[in-house]
Design an enzyme around this catalytic site. Structure first.
Site, PDB file in Angstrom:
ATOM      1  N   GLU A 106       0.835  -1.203   0.000  1.00 36.03           N
ATOM      2  CA  GLU A 106       0.000   0.000   0.000  1.00 36.03           C
ATOM      3  C   GLU A 106       0.872   1.257   0.000  1.00 36.03           C
ATOM      4  O   GLU A 106       2.034   1.218   0.431  1.00 36.03           O
ATOM      5  CB  GLU A 106      -0.873   0.028   1.261  1.00 36.03           C
ATOM      6  N   ASP A 113      -4.401   4.643   6.576  1.00 36.60           N
ATOM      7  CA  ASP A 113      -5.092   5.760   7.220  1.00 36.60           C
ATOM      8  C   ASP A 113      -6.036   5.168   8.282  1.00 36.60           C
ATOM      9  O   ASP A 113      -5.594   4.861   9.383  1.00 36.60           O
ATOM     10  CB  ASP A 113      -5.831   6.507   6.092  1.00 36.60           C
ATOM     11  N   LYS A 123      -0.309   6.614   9.007  1.00 36.13           N
ATOM     12  CA  LYS A 123      -0.819   7.689   9.879  1.00 36.13           C
ATOM     13  C   LYS A 123      -1.517   7.025  11.062  1.00 36.13           C
ATOM     14  O   LYS A 123      -2.740   6.866  11.051  1.00 36.13           O
ATOM     15  CB  LYS A 123      -1.864   8.536   9.136  1.00 36.13           C
ATOM     16  N   PHE A 131      -2.458  15.583   4.938  1.00 35.08           N
ATOM     17  CA  PHE A 131      -2.718  14.989   3.623  1.00 35.08           C
ATOM     18  C   PHE A 131      -1.468  15.111   2.757  1.00 35.08           C
ATOM     19  O   PHE A 131      -0.982  16.206   2.492  1.00 35.08           O
ATOM     20  CB  PHE A 131      -3.912  15.650   2.945  1.00 35.08           C
ATOM     21  N   ASP A 153      -2.039  10.863  -4.679  1.00 41.30           N
ATOM     22  CA  ASP A 153      -2.613  11.969  -5.445  1.00 41.30           C
ATOM     23  C   ASP A 153      -3.455  12.907  -4.601  1.00 41.30           C
ATOM     24  O   ASP A 153      -3.917  12.561  -3.514  1.00 41.30           O
ATOM     25  CB  ASP A 153      -3.517  11.418  -6.556  1.00 41.30           C
ATOM     26  N   ARG A 207       0.939  12.487  -8.435  1.00 42.80           N
ATOM     27  CA  ARG A 207       1.438  11.127  -8.209  1.00 42.80           C
ATOM     28  C   ARG A 207       2.904  11.011  -8.641  1.00 42.80           C
ATOM     29  O   ARG A 207       3.666  10.205  -8.109  1.00 42.80           O
ATOM     30  CB  ARG A 207       0.616  10.113  -9.013  1.00 42.80           C
TER      31      ARG A 207
HETATM   32  P1  IMP Z   1      -7.736   3.550   4.718  1.00 42.47           P
HETATM   33  O1  IMP Z   1      -8.592   2.454   4.227  1.00 42.47           O
HETATM   34  O2  IMP Z   1      -8.534   4.591   5.480  1.00 42.47           O
HETATM   35  O3  IMP Z   1      -6.545   3.083   5.500  1.00 42.47           O
HETATM   36  O4  IMP Z   1      -7.300   4.352   3.456  1.00 42.47           O
HETATM   37  C1  IMP Z   1      -6.118   4.215   2.797  1.00 42.47           C
HETATM   38  C2  IMP Z   1      -6.233   4.881   1.460  1.00 42.47           C
HETATM   39  O5  IMP Z   1      -6.673   6.246   1.591  1.00 42.47           O
HETATM   40  C3  IMP Z   1      -4.882   4.955   0.776  1.00 42.47           C
HETATM   41  O6  IMP Z   1      -4.698   3.849  -0.056  1.00 42.47           O
HETATM   42  C4  IMP Z   1      -4.984   6.230  -0.024  1.00 42.47           C
HETATM   43  O7  IMP Z   1      -5.557   5.951  -1.291  1.00 42.47           O
HETATM   44  C5  IMP Z   1      -5.945   7.090   0.733  1.00 42.47           C
HETATM   45  N1  IMP Z   1      -5.231   8.111   1.545  1.00 42.47           N
HETATM   46  C6  IMP Z   1      -5.228   8.219   2.878  1.00 42.47           C
HETATM   47  N2  IMP Z   1      -4.498   9.252   3.295  1.00 42.47           N
HETATM   48  C7  IMP Z   1      -3.994   9.832   2.183  1.00 42.47           C
HETATM   49  C8  IMP Z   1      -3.128  10.967   1.952  1.00 42.47           C
HETATM   50  O8  IMP Z   1      -2.661  11.668   2.868  1.00 42.47           O
HETATM   51  N3  IMP Z   1      -2.843  11.248   0.659  1.00 42.47           N
HETATM   52  C9  IMP Z   1      -3.324  10.502  -0.380  1.00 42.47           C
HETATM   53  N4  IMP Z   1      -4.119   9.445  -0.206  1.00 42.47           N
HETATM   54  C10 IMP Z   1      -4.469   9.107   1.058  1.00 42.47           C
HETATM   55 MG    MG Z   2      -4.812   3.880  -2.108  1.00 41.36          MG
END
Ligand code: IMP
Ligand code: MG
Length: 177
Positions: free
Chosen positions: A97, A101, A129, A150, A157, A163
């Site tokens: 990944e 997040d 994070k 972010f 992106d 990207r």
């Molecule tokens: P999660 O399922 O909430 O852990 O989301 C992860 C996904 O959210 C990542 O694969 C990213 O596509 C997107 N994402 C989360 N934070 C960021 C960021 O700061 N910049 C860009 N994409 C993010």
């Molecule tokens: Mg992603």
């Protein structure tokens, strides 16, 4: 809206860290083969660089997912937009990944790939994070822990842009005047 990108992690530091993770994976999987499963589109840049630094036999595949729900608040459910091309039955899989997040994407994919008969599954992410976590998810390999900001670059992106930046940067909104 005008946007400025402020560098957070330099290209040199990202490259050095990817080399360390590649070496770690090569040690952990010595005598075995590994299937990397990258999550499109964000993880593609990281995964290519990582794969080049792994010395055990590597094969690759990709999945693409998206979260259900409105623009601002995700419902937490994950939808598969592109499934694997190849079987992972009996394989040692590492899901790759760009950033963890809430943890929902990787938690969902871990379960999903277990049900497809992988022998082992580990999680590898360039960025993490931890403050934002909603479901329990600990990456086995993690490049950098960052604060709740972010970020873009190295595959990540903002509105499909940035990207291609070779470093990690923070998006700053410039006040209109
Ligand atoms: P999660 O399922 O909430 O852990 O989301 C992860 C996904 O959210 C990542 O694969 C990213 O596509 C997107 N994402 C989360 N934070 C960021 C960021 O700061 N910049 C860009 N994409 C993010
Ligand atoms: Mg992603």
């Amino acid at each position: 809206m005008a946007v400025t990108i402020k560098q957070m992690i330099s290209e040199t530091d990202v490259d050095r860290r990817i080399s360390e993770i590649g070496a770690e994976i090569s040690r952990d999987y010595a005598g075995r083969e590994v299937r990397l499963v990258g999550i499109l589109k964000g993880a593609s840049f990281f995964m290519c660089e990582l794969a080049k630094r792994i010395t055990v036999p590597v094969s690759i595949d990709f999945m693409q997912v998206s979260s259900y729900g409105g623009a601002t608040e995700s419902s937490g459910r994950v939808m598969i937009k592109k499934d694997l091309d190849e079987s992972i039955e009996g394989l040692d899989v590492i899901i790759v990944e760009d950033i963890v997040d809430s943890g929902r994407t990787l938690a969902f994919l871990g379960e999903f790939l277990k049900n497809k008969g992988a022998h082992t599954i580990r999680y590898c992410t360039l960025l993490d994070k931890p403050e934002r976590r909603v479901v329990e998810l600990k990456a086995d390999y993690s490049g950098f822990e960052i604060p709740d900001q972010f970020v873009v670059g190295y595959g990540m992106d903002f509105d499909q842009k940035y990207r291609n930046l070779p470093y990690i940067g923070v998006v700053q909104m410039d006040p209109e005047n």
